[in-house]
Design a protein around this motif. Structure first.
Motif, PDB file in Angstrom:
ATOM      1  N   ALA A  35       9.882  -3.950 -46.431  1.00 43.07           N
ATOM      2  CA  ALA A  35       9.084  -3.728 -47.640  1.00 43.07           C
ATOM      3  C   ALA A  35       8.716  -5.063 -48.274  1.00 43.07           C
ATOM      4  CB  ALA A  35       9.849  -2.860 -48.631  1.00 43.07           C
ATOM      5  N   PHE A  36       9.644  -6.010 -48.308  1.00 43.46           N
ATOM      6  CA  PHE A  36       9.368  -7.335 -48.846  1.00 43.46           C
ATOM      7  C   PHE A  36       8.265  -8.018 -48.042  1.00 43.46           C
ATOM      8  CE2 PHE A  36      10.170 -11.917 -48.610  1.00 43.46           C
ATOM      9  CZ  PHE A  36       9.978 -12.257 -49.939  1.00 43.46           C
ATOM     10  N   LYS A  37       8.346  -7.943 -46.713  1.00 49.62           N
ATOM     11  CA  LYS A  37       7.316  -8.547 -45.873  1.00 49.62           C
ATOM     12  C   LYS A  37       5.956  -7.913 -46.134  1.00 49.62           C
ATOM     13  CE  LYS A  37       8.024  -8.576 -41.564  1.00 49.62           C
ATOM     14  NZ  LYS A  37       8.355  -8.568 -40.147  1.00 49.62           N
ATOM     15  N   LYS A  38       5.919  -6.589 -46.296  1.00 48.86           N
ATOM     16  CA  LYS A  38       4.667  -5.890 -46.536  1.00 48.86           C
ATOM     17  C   LYS A  38       4.051  -6.315 -47.871  1.00 48.86           C
ATOM     18  CE  LYS A  38       2.741  -1.229 -46.628  1.00 48.86           C
ATOM     19  NZ  LYS A  38       3.044   0.195 -46.502  1.00 48.86           N
ATOM     20  N   ILE A  39       4.869  -6.399 -48.913  1.00 49.65           N
ATOM     21  CA  ILE A  39       4.377  -6.820 -50.228  1.00 49.65           C
ATOM     22  C   ILE A  39       3.876  -8.263 -50.163  1.00 49.65           C
ATOM     23  CG2 ILE A  39       5.121  -7.373 -52.580  1.00 49.65           C
ATOM     24  CD1 ILE A  39       6.976  -4.899 -52.373  1.00 49.65           C
ATOM     25  N   LEU A  40       4.591  -9.122 -49.460  1.00 52.42           N
ATOM     26  CA  LEU A  40       4.185 -10.512 -49.319  1.00 52.42           C
ATOM     27  C   LEU A  40       2.843 -10.619 -48.600  1.00 52.42           C
ATOM     28  CD1 LEU A  40       5.066 -13.421 -49.860  1.00 52.42           C
ATOM     29  CD2 LEU A  40       6.142 -13.407 -47.619  1.00 52.42           C
ATOM     30  N   LEU A  41       2.658  -9.851 -47.534  1.00 54.53           N
ATOM     31  CA  LEU A  41       1.394  -9.880 -46.802  1.00 54.53           C
ATOM     32  C   LEU A  41       0.247  -9.357 -47.656  1.00 54.53           C
ATOM     33  CD1 LEU A  41       2.511  -8.790 -43.230  1.00 54.53           C
ATOM     34  CD2 LEU A  41       1.774 -11.041 -43.990  1.00 54.53           C
TER      35      LEU A  41
END
Length: 66
Positions: free
Chosen positions: A41-47
């Motif tokens: 989820a963190f990676k998705k928000i960052l992207l």
């Protein structure tokens, strides 16, 4: 050896951390799964944030330079 992907690195770090736990310690599988979900989820928000910045920069370049 874990692959050089974000998940592989995360798995390797978890194994190294687990090796330092006291004898008899059993990690909770549900906790690890929750950790993986949080990481993804963190990676998705960052992207998504990076994509928004890229769109804003492109629009600024189009309207302010062109």
């Amino acid at each position: 050896m874990a692959a050089l992907t974000s998940f592989g690195i995360l798995e390797r770090e978890g194994e190294l951390r687990g090796a330092s736990e006291p004898s008899g310690y059993v990690p909770d599988r549900a906790d690890f799964d929750e950790h993986i979900r949080t990481y993804r989820a963190f990676k998705k928000i960052l992207l998504i944030a990076i994509a928004h910045i890229a769109v804003l920069l492109a629009l600024m370049g189009f309207f302010l330079v062109g």
